[in-house]
Write an enzyme that holds these catalytic residues in place. Structure first.
Site, PDB file in Angstrom:
ATOM      1  N   LEU A 331       0.948  -1.372  -0.188  1.00  0.00           N
ATOM      2  CA  LEU A 331       0.385  -0.048   0.162  1.00  0.00           C
ATOM      3  C   LEU A 331       0.797   1.048  -0.039  1.00  0.00           C
ATOM      4  O   LEU A 331       1.642   1.185   1.253  1.00  0.00           O
ATOM      5  CB  LEU A 331      -1.215  -0.282   0.674  1.00  0.00           C
ATOM      6  CG  LEU A 331      -1.978  -1.121   1.188  1.00  0.00           C
ATOM      7  CD1 LEU A 331      -2.339  -1.027   2.812  1.00  0.00           C
ATOM      8  CD2 LEU A 331      -3.047  -0.692   0.377  1.00  0.00           C
ATOM      9  N   ASP A 332       0.340   2.026  -0.468  1.00  0.00           N
ATOM     10  CA  ASP A 332       1.200   3.579  -0.598  1.00  0.00           C
ATOM     11  C   ASP A 332       0.283   4.022   0.225  1.00  0.00           C
ATOM     12  O   ASP A 332      -1.072   4.111   1.008  1.00  0.00           O
ATOM     13  CB  ASP A 332       0.761   4.414  -2.049  1.00  0.00           C
ATOM     14  CG  ASP A 332       1.465   5.394  -1.480  1.00  0.00           C
ATOM     15  OD1 ASP A 332       2.904   5.652  -1.203  1.00  0.00           O
ATOM     16  OD2 ASP A 332       0.793   6.077  -2.292  1.00  0.00           O
ATOM     17  N   LYS A 333       1.027   5.170   1.311  1.00  0.00           N
ATOM     18  CA  LYS A 333       0.945   5.996   2.433  1.00  0.00           C
ATOM     19  C   LYS A 333       0.341   7.041   2.414  1.00  0.00           C
ATOM     20  O   LYS A 333      -0.996   6.907   2.529  1.00  0.00           O
ATOM     21  CB  LYS A 333       2.178   6.400   3.444  1.00  0.00           C
ATOM     22  CG  LYS A 333       1.904   6.908   5.095  1.00  0.00           C
ATOM     23  CD  LYS A 333       2.677   7.401   5.243  1.00  0.00           C
ATOM     24  CE  LYS A 333       3.927   8.777   4.581  1.00  0.00           C
ATOM     25  NZ  LYS A 333       2.585   9.991   4.510  1.00  0.00           N
ATOM     26  N   THR A 336      -3.548   7.255   0.328  1.00  0.00           N
ATOM     27  CA  THR A 336      -4.136   4.882   0.750  1.00  0.00           C
ATOM     28  C   THR A 336      -4.106   5.409   2.015  1.00  0.00           C
ATOM     29  O   THR A 336      -5.823   5.452   2.795  1.00  0.00           O
ATOM     30  CB  THR A 336      -3.932   4.490   0.231  1.00  0.00           C
ATOM     31  OG1 THR A 336      -3.252   3.928  -1.489  1.00  0.00           O
ATOM     32  CG2 THR A 336      -3.920   2.837   0.361  1.00  0.00           C
ATOM     33  N   LEU A 487       3.987   1.318   1.810  1.00  0.00           N
ATOM     34  CA  LEU A 487       5.176   1.946   0.921  1.00  0.00           C
ATOM     35  C   LEU A 487       5.320   3.651   0.932  1.00  0.00           C
ATOM     36  O   LEU A 487       4.306   3.994   0.658  1.00  0.00           O
ATOM     37  CB  LEU A 487       5.517   0.965  -1.200  1.00  0.00           C
ATOM     38  CG  LEU A 487       5.639  -0.246  -0.818  1.00  0.00           C
ATOM     39  CD1 LEU A 487       5.143  -0.805  -2.159  1.00  0.00           C
ATOM     40  CD2 LEU A 487       6.520  -1.030  -0.104  1.00  0.00           C
TER      41      LEU A 487
END
Length: 666
Positions: A331-333, A336, A487
């Site tokens: 997951l992108d921070k 998200t 990520l």
């Protein structure tokens, strides 16, 4: 055309007529005291068609029943043979013709009648499981009211022109994708996002074709018409997905191409060795893999249809099967796990000759030429404090992974992280490193500001953590995902603060866009089946490499709908574990159905050689297994409410990583 005529011309017409003929035959046979369901010419209906008139008539009706149900089966078998395919229809056709030849009229009628019922059930079920697609087509708008030359004109939705003003009144369907340019109203967007709660719309908001006004009056500038609307893309995607085959289905079809000829060969050998024609014909019937053939496609269509109703678009059966195996989610921070809307929290002045306005002003004006997401909060904060932010720098030079360097009024301004100082050959940081460390420890994202080669201050921004991020991670774990990796290109201290709050298993911070691809490949090399959730822009390589690429909030992106393996139409984190749970349920049903089909065939084979299983009984049990497989798959169409174990009972305000760290300090 009457309802009865439509019914008779539909898939149920053949079994109804055949069934009525069997009933008439049975009644005639019973009038002379003969069991109409006997087997062999010694019992029931004789080969010679001799005896009392009612008995002869009964035999003729039974033959007619076999022909009515059997001729369509024979035609399908012949058509398949013409394209070099040995279909299961051929097994039934040979068995029925053979039964008629040896005088097993009841067996022939029963086998063809029950097989026709099976076909009708399959056709009806596939139509039922495609109900999601039918419902989407049904909500497609037919008419639009547009403003032309100052007047309201009602036209076909397909005739609306780009940028034309469309009027949406209470109770009407929105005919186009567009942007609200006037008025307010509430729209039911269930057909797009799966969310049943109406969404308030006002000026500047995006609306989608097929949504329904529940009140208010909207003026919409058309941006998407006809096939270019989000609804049209969804219909196209669901249609393709429901027809796409899973790997298991493809394997089963290959297996069937060998299995069906194998059954014919087995029946032939058995008949030659035993001299028992009835036994050979019975083997043909009980060897029909009907339930096996339908077990997978009916499950896939039902699962994909259920997902579409909930705003979850799965690209096809293959991707659905892969989604059921997901063990790691990347997951992108920003955007998200967090809201993706950072705001300015701190301005620290490190040059005694300057003040707060100077530091913020230089930083904001330099960032005016940047595409970095952290530029906006600096510009907005400077504007709110009355500082000049108009115009662009004379020159802007992005430094990947470090920040930005701009030329303003002939002066060199740099804004970025500590490594940017080394890139600018600045050795005296004036305490910037200590300040960056302090701010990062509070969960903020600090940026050093330099002017003409000297440090003048540090600015910091923070993002808010989504209220449902923690619950999403918990549900992913509950759904069988063992590794959730965050990520981010952000500072490690900030990333770890967010990770501690939401419960991710691993943090990969200070990543460049290409580093995300490396992380995905590394997870795959460790044996994980990886789903990557991203925005499709700087995450594109990682999304393409991941086993499953997930686009969230795809309703506004036609590209995401067409390209993502899973497109979550609503920007809702909880849709992700729901999608994985749906995939696992669908694959579980597929396996159950395969087991039901195989156990049925094996049990019937044993029953035939042990004695007691006739052609009629074999076909009856087979169609029973088909019905069981269908009912099992239909369970997927039911909406399963997600049980929340982490959602707060009262609404909670969004929290920042800064809030989390400050709590930890306390």
């Amino acid at each position: 055309m009457s309802a009865l005529t439509r019914w008779l011309r539909g898939p149920w017409g053949t079994p109804i007529i055949s069934g009525l003929l069997i009933v008439v035959a049975a009644i005639l046979s019973l009038t002379v005291g003969v069991n109409p369901f006997g087997s062999g010419h010694q019992h029931g209906l004789g080969v010679e068609l001799e005896g009392p008139a009612p008995l002869v008539a009964s035999a003729l009706f039974m033959i007619a029943a076999a022909l009515v149900a059997g001729i369509p089966i024979i035609l399908k078998a012949v058509r398949a043979l013409m394209v070099k395919v040995i279909a299961i229809d051929l097994l039934v056709a040979i068995a029925a013709v053979g039964a008629l030849i040896i005088g097993q009229y009841w067996e022939a009628a029963a086998v063809t009648f029950l097989f026709a019922i099976g076909h009708a059930l399959e056709a009806g079920t596939m139509n039922r499981t495609r109900s999601a697609l039918a419902e989407l087509v049904a909500v497609a708008p037919d008419v639009a009211v547009v403003m032309r030359e100052g007047e309201q004109v009602e036209i076909s939705a397909a005739q609306v022109r780009p940028d034309e003003t469309v009027l949406v009144k209470n109770g009407a369907k929105v005919p186009v994708d567009g942007i609200v340019i006037g008025g307010t109203g509430a729209l039911d967007e269930a057909s797009i996002t799966g969310e049943s709660i109406p969404v308030e719309k006002g000026e500047g908001d995006q609306v989608f074709a097929g949504t329904i006004s529940g009140g208010g009056f909207l003026q919409v500038r058309a941006t998407g018409i006809g096939a270019d609307t989000t609804l049209a893309r969804i219909i196209h995607r669901v249609e393709e997905a429901q027809d796409a085959k899973a790997r298991t289905q493809t394997f089963m079809e290959r297996f069937s191409t060998w299995y069906t000829p194998g059954i014919i060969l087995l029946a032939l050998i058995t008949g030659l060795l035993t001299g028992n024609v009835v036994l050979a014909l019975t083997l043909l019937v009980i060897g029909c893999p009907g339930a096996l053939v339908i077990s997978i496609p009916v499950s896939i269509v039902a699962g994909i249809g259920r997902g579409a109703k909930d705003g979850i678009l799965i690209k096809g059966g293959e991707y659905l099967e892969t989604s059921a195996k997901i063990t790691a989610v990347a997951l992108d921070k920003t955007g998200t796990l967090t809201e993706g809307k950072p705001y300015l929290t701190d301005v620290t002045v490190l040059d005694p000759a300057l003040d707060r306005a100077d530091v913020l002003g230089w930083a904001a004006r330099a960032e005016a030429g940047s595409e970095h997401p952290l530029a906006r909060p600096l510009i907005d904060a400077a504007a709110s404090e009355g500082l000049p932010t108009h115009g662009l720098p004379e020159h802007t030079e992005p430094v990947p992974g470090k920040g930005i360097v701009a030329t303003l009024e002939g002066r060199r301004v740099a804004v970025g992280n500590l490594p940017l100082l080394a890139a600018e050959d600045i050795s005296e940081d004036r305490g910037a490193a200590a300040e960056v460390d302090r701010l990062a420890g509070l969960g903020r994202t600090p940026m050093v500001v330099t002017l003409d080669g000297r440090v003048i201050g540090v600015v910091a921004v923070a993002d808010r953590i989504r209220t449902d991020a923690k619950e999403m991670i918990a549900r992913l774990h509950a759904a069988g995902v063992t590794q959730v990796v965050m990520l981010t290109g952000d500072n490690r201290r900030v990333a770890e603060a967010v990770a501690a709050e939401v419960g991710v298993d691993e943090v990969r911070a200070q990543l460049l866009p290409e580093d995300k691809l490396t992380v995905v490949q590394q997870l795959q090399s460790e044996g994980y089946t990886v789903a990557m959730v991203g925005d499709g822009v700087n995450d594109a390589p990682a999304l393409a490499t991941a086993d499953i690429g997930v686009a969230m909030g795809a309703a506004g992106s036609g590209v995401a709908i067409e390209t993502a393996d899973i497109a979550l139409m609503k920007d809702d984190l909880l849709r992700l574990p729901q999608a994985i749970g749906l995939a696992r349920s669908t694959v579980s049903v597929m396996r159950q159905n395969i087991a039901i089909a195989l156990i049925t065939v094996i049990a019937l084979l044993v029953g035939v050689f042990a004695g007691g299983v006739t052609m009629a009984i074999g076909m009856l049990v087979h169609e029973g297994s088909v019905l069981l497989v269908i009912v099992n798959a239909m369970r997927l169409l039911r909406r399963r409410e997600q049980q929340s174990t982490h959602r707060p009972t009262t609404p909670a305000s969004p929290r920042t990583a800064q809030d989390v760290v400050e709590e930890q300090i306390v």
